[in-house]
Design a protein around this motif. Sequence first.
Motif, PDB file in Angstrom:
ATOM      1  N   LEU A 238      -5.940   2.478  -8.362  1.00  0.00           N
ATOM      2  CA  LEU A 238      -5.478   1.949  -7.108  1.00  0.00           C
ATOM      3  C   LEU A 238      -6.532   1.662  -5.742  1.00  0.00           C
ATOM      4  CD1 LEU A 238      -2.885   1.166  -5.600  1.00  0.00           C
ATOM      5  CD2 LEU A 238      -2.779   3.342  -4.719  1.00  0.00           C
ATOM      6  N   VAL A 239      -7.547   2.729  -5.742  1.00  0.00           N
ATOM      7  CA  VAL A 239      -8.559   2.423  -4.809  1.00  0.00           C
ATOM      8  C   VAL A 239      -9.331   1.614  -5.254  1.00  0.00           C
ATOM      9  CG1 VAL A 239     -10.266   3.886  -3.620  1.00  0.00           C
ATOM     10  CG2 VAL A 239      -7.945   5.017  -3.978  1.00  0.00           C
ATOM     11  N   MET A 240      -9.809   1.495  -6.411  1.00  0.00           N
ATOM     12  CA  MET A 240     -10.692   0.434  -6.861  1.00  0.00           C
ATOM     13  C   MET A 240     -10.154  -0.838  -6.794  1.00  0.00           C
ATOM     14  SD  MET A 240     -12.173   2.144 -10.670  1.00  0.00           S
ATOM     15  CE  MET A 240     -13.015   0.852 -11.122  1.00  0.00           C
TER      16      MET A 240
ATOM     17  N   ILE B 256      -7.924  -1.776  -4.656  1.00  0.00           N
ATOM     18  CA  ILE B 256      -7.848  -2.067  -3.117  1.00  0.00           C
ATOM     19  C   ILE B 256      -9.332  -2.861  -2.664  1.00  0.00           C
ATOM     20  CG2 ILE B 256      -7.389  -1.221  -0.863  1.00  0.00           C
ATOM     21  CD1 ILE B 256      -5.195   0.600  -2.073  1.00  0.00           C
ATOM     22  N   ILE B 257     -10.222  -1.758  -3.027  1.00  0.00           N
ATOM     23  CA  ILE B 257     -11.593  -1.997  -2.644  1.00  0.00           C
ATOM     24  C   ILE B 257     -12.110  -3.512  -3.108  1.00  0.00           C
ATOM     25  CG2 ILE B 257     -13.967  -1.489  -2.717  1.00  0.00           C
ATOM     26  CD1 ILE B 257     -13.040   1.515  -2.729  1.00  0.00           C
TER      27      ILE B 257
ATOM     28  N   LEU C  49       0.935  -1.419   0.024  1.00  0.00           N
ATOM     29  CA  LEU C  49      -0.082   0.025  -0.117  1.00  0.00           C
ATOM     30  C   LEU C  49       0.918   1.333  -0.004  1.00  0.00           C
ATOM     31  CD1 LEU C  49      -3.072  -0.613   2.198  1.00  0.00           C
ATOM     32  CD2 LEU C  49      -2.833  -0.719  -0.090  1.00  0.00           C
TER      33      LEU C  49
ATOM     34  N   TRP D 293     -10.149  -6.225  -1.321  1.00  0.00           N
ATOM     35  CA  TRP D 293     -10.972  -6.246   0.074  1.00  0.00           C
ATOM     36  C   TRP D 293     -12.337  -7.239  -0.001  1.00  0.00           C
ATOM     37  CZ3 TRP D 293     -15.312  -4.088   1.668  1.00  0.00           C
ATOM     38  CH2 TRP D 293     -15.676  -4.247   2.993  1.00  0.00           C
TER      39      TRP D 293
ATOM     40  N   PHE E  83       1.060   4.035  -2.965  1.00  0.00           N
ATOM     41  CA  PHE E  83       0.657   5.205  -2.834  1.00  0.00           C
ATOM     42  C   PHE E  83       1.561   6.344  -3.038  1.00  0.00           C
ATOM     43  CE2 PHE E  83      -3.366   3.787  -0.755  1.00  0.00           C
ATOM     44  CZ  PHE E  83      -4.141   4.640  -1.425  1.00  0.00           C
TER      45      PHE E  83
ATOM     46  N   TYR F 148      -7.726  -5.481 -11.285  1.00  0.00           N
ATOM     47  CA  TYR F 148      -9.104  -5.197 -10.947  1.00  0.00           C
ATOM     48  C   TYR F 148     -10.005  -6.084 -11.602  1.00  0.00           C
ATOM     49  CZ  TYR F 148     -13.473  -2.731 -10.545  1.00  0.00           C
ATOM     50  OH  TYR F 148     -14.716  -2.670 -10.179  1.00  0.00           O
TER      51      TYR F 148
ATOM     52  N   TYR G 271      -4.213   6.781  -9.094  1.00  0.00           N
ATOM     53  CA  TYR G 271      -4.967   6.737  -7.469  1.00  0.00           C
ATOM     54  C   TYR G 271      -6.290   6.227  -7.688  1.00  0.00           C
ATOM     55  CZ  TYR G 271      -0.945   9.097  -5.657  1.00  0.00           C
ATOM     56  OH  TYR G 271       0.281   9.534  -5.265  1.00  0.00           O
ATOM     57  N   MET G 272      -6.857   6.759  -8.725  1.00  0.00           N
ATOM     58  CA  MET G 272      -8.329   6.098  -8.920  1.00  0.00           C
ATOM     59  C   MET G 272      -8.588   4.484  -8.955  1.00  0.00           C
ATOM     60  SD  MET G 272     -11.348   6.890 -11.854  1.00  0.00           S
ATOM     61  CE  MET G 272     -12.851   5.897 -11.853  1.00  0.00           C
TER      62      MET G 272
END
Lengths: 292, 333
Positions: B167-169, B171-172, B16, B175, B20, B42, B164-165
């Motif tokens: 990356l967040v997608m 990670i979610i 992470l 998860w 980031f 993803y 970043y977009m």
Amino acid sequence: MVFSFELFGQAVVTGILIGGIFALISVGLSLIWGVMRIINFAHGEFLMIAMYIAYFLVAKGGWDPYLTILITAPALFLIGIIIFQVTIRPIIKDPPINQIMLTVGLSLILQNLALVFLKADVLTANTAYTRMNFYLGGVVVRGSQLIAFVGSALAAFILYWILQKTDIGRAIRAASQNRDAATLVGINVRSTYLLAFGLGSASLGVAASLMIPFYYTSPTVGLFFGLIAYVVVVLGGLGNFIGTLVAGLIIGLTESIGASLLPGSLARVLTFGIFIFVLLLRPQGIFGGKQK
Amino acid sequence: MKIQIKKSTILIGLLLIVGFILPRFAGEYYIHISVLVLFYAYMAVSWNILGGYAGQHSLGHALFMGIGAYTSTYLFTVIGLTPWIGMWLGGAFAGVIGGFVGYLCFRYGVKGPYFALVTIALAEAAVYIVTNIPSIGGAQGLEVAWTGNAPQLMQFDGKSGYYYMILVMTIIAVWLSSWLIKRRFGYQLLSIRENEDAAEALGVNTLRLKIQATVISAVMTALGGTFFAQYFTYINPRAVFGEGPSVQILLFAIIGGIGTVWGPVVGALVLIPIAELSRGWLGGTFAGAQILLYGTVLVLTMLFMPNGILGLYHKFLGKFQNRQSDGGKSEAL
């Protein structure tokens, strides 16, 4: 689009003739799929290779397109058994997803090898047969397509005869019905598979030579014919030889009549619609009995 | 066991942090490769919920990617709706279609290779349908108009915004995927994959679960489709509905380790940099060389490590640690 009798007649004639080729291409897939329970997702790409071989013999070597069968059929037989031996035999007992992904990988390799070495150009062989046309009233019958139809029927008949009347054919059918029982009665299942794969591939060699006078060759040509073959095999019923032939004609007619009635390339949606419908409601095919 | 959890937590934490701060150090080209890695990771994670956990191998997942990409892009170009809303409408649309497809297929007992064939046929049909609708671009496709640096329209100046977009997608998604598999829902999906008849006999509502898995997977894939459209700013029927994207969506899950939480990520992480860098070295001379590489890796993977990179890793781990009994859990997770 104005609908006329001539237009409809033309669509029917073209559909039947093309349907014959569809049937021959699909018979090879049906043999492999039915015997080994493996869908060869590289089937269309095998055809593409055969078409390139035929094309180069005709365009560069000056061969008569129909004489190239003497090269394409044995070449495809050989390519088929080599690819089977090296890649498919080791995973014959693996989970279906692995088998699917392996043949998908093969299709990616073959397609993109062609793209890298032969470029994306669309090649058309100009032969003496290309412009040979007959007229039935207002309907044009393309000589090359007529020959392809007759040739396909003949090739399919020979394959059928091999499967029904020869020891090799009996062994192949036995292995497809019950692998263990076939082994018990002394059939070498391994070499039977090899032979079935070779025969299924060789039929593509014949199909390619028959198609060369009227169909273009390109690295992605196998995509379309591969999909058509899955449709025809499922429609006709897996391993059902006669069913596959009839289904080839049905899909040929669907494509050509659809193309004359529907705008653009929407006829293809019709073909896939039939496919999905059959897969959902009658996965054993329209003629088949019960499926295991 | 405790030590293992700690190790993996540290590893994820490190990942992470690296993730980031990466754009601060990497050039645009490497950020681009990272975006591709994350995007395909993803998509593979999304596919894996249906294909890996539930064992229903969709070979036409581009159907959902295309629905997502086309819905948000169409709404953006025609009525100026921001893709931030469009992506959820696309997701909802894909979810409905996914539910419908799932219901039809599983209601009629379509399974195994036949399910793969139905999904291929659906995606191919979608290619031809969209190609023949001129108002949504037809064969030409749709272009996402560039409006400058407008984060509210999901358009960023430079690549780090997209980075970043996604990356967040990702990670979610990871998860969600790891959370699902630890729940009753996840175990039931695995039971369907392992032995559907037995699962049914034990009272698992296989029809409902498979449809649910299809819907979740379809919605996630469609959200990725919107990202694809915004990042590449151009879509056409073959590029988002075709067999190419369908294969690329599942490729990395298969190579990394099908049915595992991290397999799809590992697959993308290993393979995409190699493919992209080799494309850089070869230049544009060999169209298709990249897919050629993917195909070769795929065939070799199936032949020599049928459980993917993670499968091989666990095999070696098992040899060295003499496999503490964890009930084969490490293979599922």
